[in-house]
Motif scaffolding. Sequence first.
Motif, PDB file in Angstrom:
ATOM      1  N   MET A  34      47.420  33.443  40.359  1.00  0.00           N
ATOM      2  CA  MET A  34      46.085  34.041  40.366  1.00  0.00           C
ATOM      3  C   MET A  34      45.839  34.889  39.122  1.00  0.00           C
ATOM      4  O   MET A  34      44.702  34.964  38.659  1.00  0.00           O
ATOM      5  CB  MET A  34      45.861  34.831  41.645  1.00  0.00           C
ATOM      6  N   SER A  35      46.870  35.488  38.584  1.00  0.00           N
ATOM      7  CA  SER A  35      46.701  36.213  37.318  1.00  0.00           C
ATOM      8  C   SER A  35      46.285  35.248  36.216  1.00  0.00           C
ATOM      9  O   SER A  35      45.380  35.543  35.428  1.00  0.00           O
ATOM     10  CB  SER A  35      48.003  36.922  36.928  1.00  0.00           C
ATOM     11  N   ARG A  36      46.930  34.097  36.151  1.00  0.00           N
ATOM     12  CA  ARG A  36      46.570  33.074  35.154  1.00  0.00           C
ATOM     13  C   ARG A  36      45.166  32.533  35.405  1.00  0.00           C
ATOM     14  O   ARG A  36      44.360  32.390  34.484  1.00  0.00           O
ATOM     15  CB  ARG A  36      47.557  31.898  35.197  1.00  0.00           C
ATOM     16  N   ILE A  48      45.177  42.978  51.330  1.00  0.00           N
ATOM     17  CA  ILE A  48      44.889  41.844  50.441  1.00  0.00           C
ATOM     18  C   ILE A  48      45.287  42.204  49.017  1.00  0.00           C
ATOM     19  O   ILE A  48      45.063  43.320  48.567  1.00  0.00           O
ATOM     20  CB  ILE A  48      43.388  41.489  50.486  1.00  0.00           C
ATOM     21  N   VAL A  49      45.874  41.237  48.318  1.00  0.00           N
ATOM     22  CA  VAL A  49      46.098  41.372  46.882  1.00  0.00           C
ATOM     23  C   VAL A  49      44.908  40.699  46.218  1.00  0.00           C
ATOM     24  O   VAL A  49      44.676  39.499  46.395  1.00  0.00           O
ATOM     25  CB  VAL A  49      47.417  40.711  46.437  1.00  0.00           C
ATOM     26  N   GLY A  50      44.129  41.487  45.494  1.00  0.00           N
ATOM     27  CA  GLY A  50      42.905  40.983  44.894  1.00  0.00           C
ATOM     28  C   GLY A  50      42.995  40.870  43.386  1.00  0.00           C
ATOM     29  O   GLY A  50      43.821  41.517  42.736  1.00  0.00           O
ATOM     30  N   PHE A  51      42.104  40.053  42.838  1.00  0.00           N
ATOM     31  CA  PHE A  51      41.995  39.827  41.398  1.00  0.00           C
ATOM     32  C   PHE A  51      40.518  39.854  41.044  1.00  0.00           C
ATOM     33  O   PHE A  51      39.765  38.960  41.425  1.00  0.00           O
ATOM     34  CB  PHE A  51      42.614  38.475  41.017  1.00  0.00           C
ATOM     35  N   GLY A  52      40.098  40.903  40.349  1.00  0.00           N
ATOM     36  CA  GLY A  52      38.697  41.038  39.980  1.00  0.00           C
ATOM     37  C   GLY A  52      37.826  41.331  41.191  1.00  0.00           C
ATOM     38  O   GLY A  52      38.292  41.393  42.325  1.00  0.00           O
ATOM     39  N   ARG A  53      36.546  41.526  40.925  1.00  0.00           N
ATOM     40  CA  ARG A  53      35.564  41.774  41.967  1.00  0.00           C
ATOM     41  C   ARG A  53      34.305  40.987  41.635  1.00  0.00           C
ATOM     42  O   ARG A  53      34.086  40.623  40.488  1.00  0.00           O
ATOM     43  CB  ARG A  53      35.262  43.270  42.068  1.00  0.00           C
ATOM     44  N   TYR A  54      33.519  40.731  42.652  1.00  0.00           N
ATOM     45  CA  TYR A  54      32.221  40.082  42.428  1.00  0.00           C
ATOM     46  C   TYR A  54      31.160  40.815  43.229  1.00  0.00           C
ATOM     47  O   TYR A  54      31.455  41.493  44.194  1.00  0.00           O
ATOM     48  CB  TYR A  54      32.271  38.592  42.780  1.00  0.00           C
ATOM     49  N   ALA A  69      38.986  36.958  43.870  1.00  0.00           N
ATOM     50  CA  ALA A  69      40.061  36.035  44.230  1.00  0.00           C
ATOM     51  C   ALA A  69      41.113  36.895  44.911  1.00  0.00           C
ATOM     52  O   ALA A  69      41.310  38.049  44.549  1.00  0.00           O
ATOM     53  CB  ALA A  69      40.637  35.342  43.002  1.00  0.00           C
ATOM     54  N   GLY A  70      41.783  36.332  45.891  1.00  0.00           N
ATOM     55  CA  GLY A  70      42.784  37.136  46.557  1.00  0.00           C
ATOM     56  C   GLY A  70      43.587  36.347  47.560  1.00  0.00           C
ATOM     57  O   GLY A  70      43.259  35.218  47.913  1.00  0.00           O
ATOM     58  N   TYR A 127      36.776  31.661  41.386  1.00  0.00           N
ATOM     59  CA  TYR A 127      36.613  32.916  40.645  1.00  0.00           C
ATOM     60  C   TYR A 127      35.448  32.822  39.655  1.00  0.00           C
ATOM     61  O   TYR A 127      34.603  33.704  39.589  1.00  0.00           O
ATOM     62  CB  TYR A 127      37.914  33.256  39.913  1.00  0.00           C
ATOM     63  N   ARG A 128      35.391  31.715  38.923  1.00  0.00           N
ATOM     64  CA  ARG A 128      34.323  31.512  37.935  1.00  0.00           C
ATOM     65  C   ARG A 128      32.957  31.493  38.612  1.00  0.00           C
ATOM     66  O   ARG A 128      32.000  32.098  38.140  1.00  0.00           O
ATOM     67  CB  ARG A 128      34.567  30.203  37.179  1.00  0.00           C
TER      68      ARG A 128
END
Length: 144
Positions: A34-36, A48-54, A69-70, A127-128
């Motif tokens: 998810m980092s990539r 939850i482990v999250g990546f970014g926000r929307y 994403a999470g 994510y996009r």
Amino acid sequence: MADPAQVPPDVRELVDAVEHPVRRRDAETLLDLMSRATGETPHRDGSIVGFGRYRYEYASGRSGDAVAAGFAPRKARTVVYLMDGIDAHREDLERLGPHQHGVGCLYLKDLERVDLAVLERIVADSYRTLTAGTYGLRAREGGT
């Protein structure tokens, strides 16, 4: 394995506390994947482990922000959150491998049994979509 310098202590604590060895291994894999896929550093949002926000705003006027994403390493299986809806990823899901899903959640018992390149594409696409601007659909409406 995720770069330890890039994993905040609260995220590391959550992952290290996962008792089931397959879920813990899969959580480590998802930290990298998810980092990539997102280009974001993981953060903790409850369990939850999250990546970014929307940002979302529904026709009803309800609005807010959420993890873009999470994942959550649950006892029975790992949950990957796809808030743009499962239907948006139907073709890729056919190639993913063993999984179950809900409206906006993908349930995985063992990442060694799925195609990680397909999973990374699903996460990146979701994510996009979510971060392209204010998102206006609920997960059950996504991809339709």
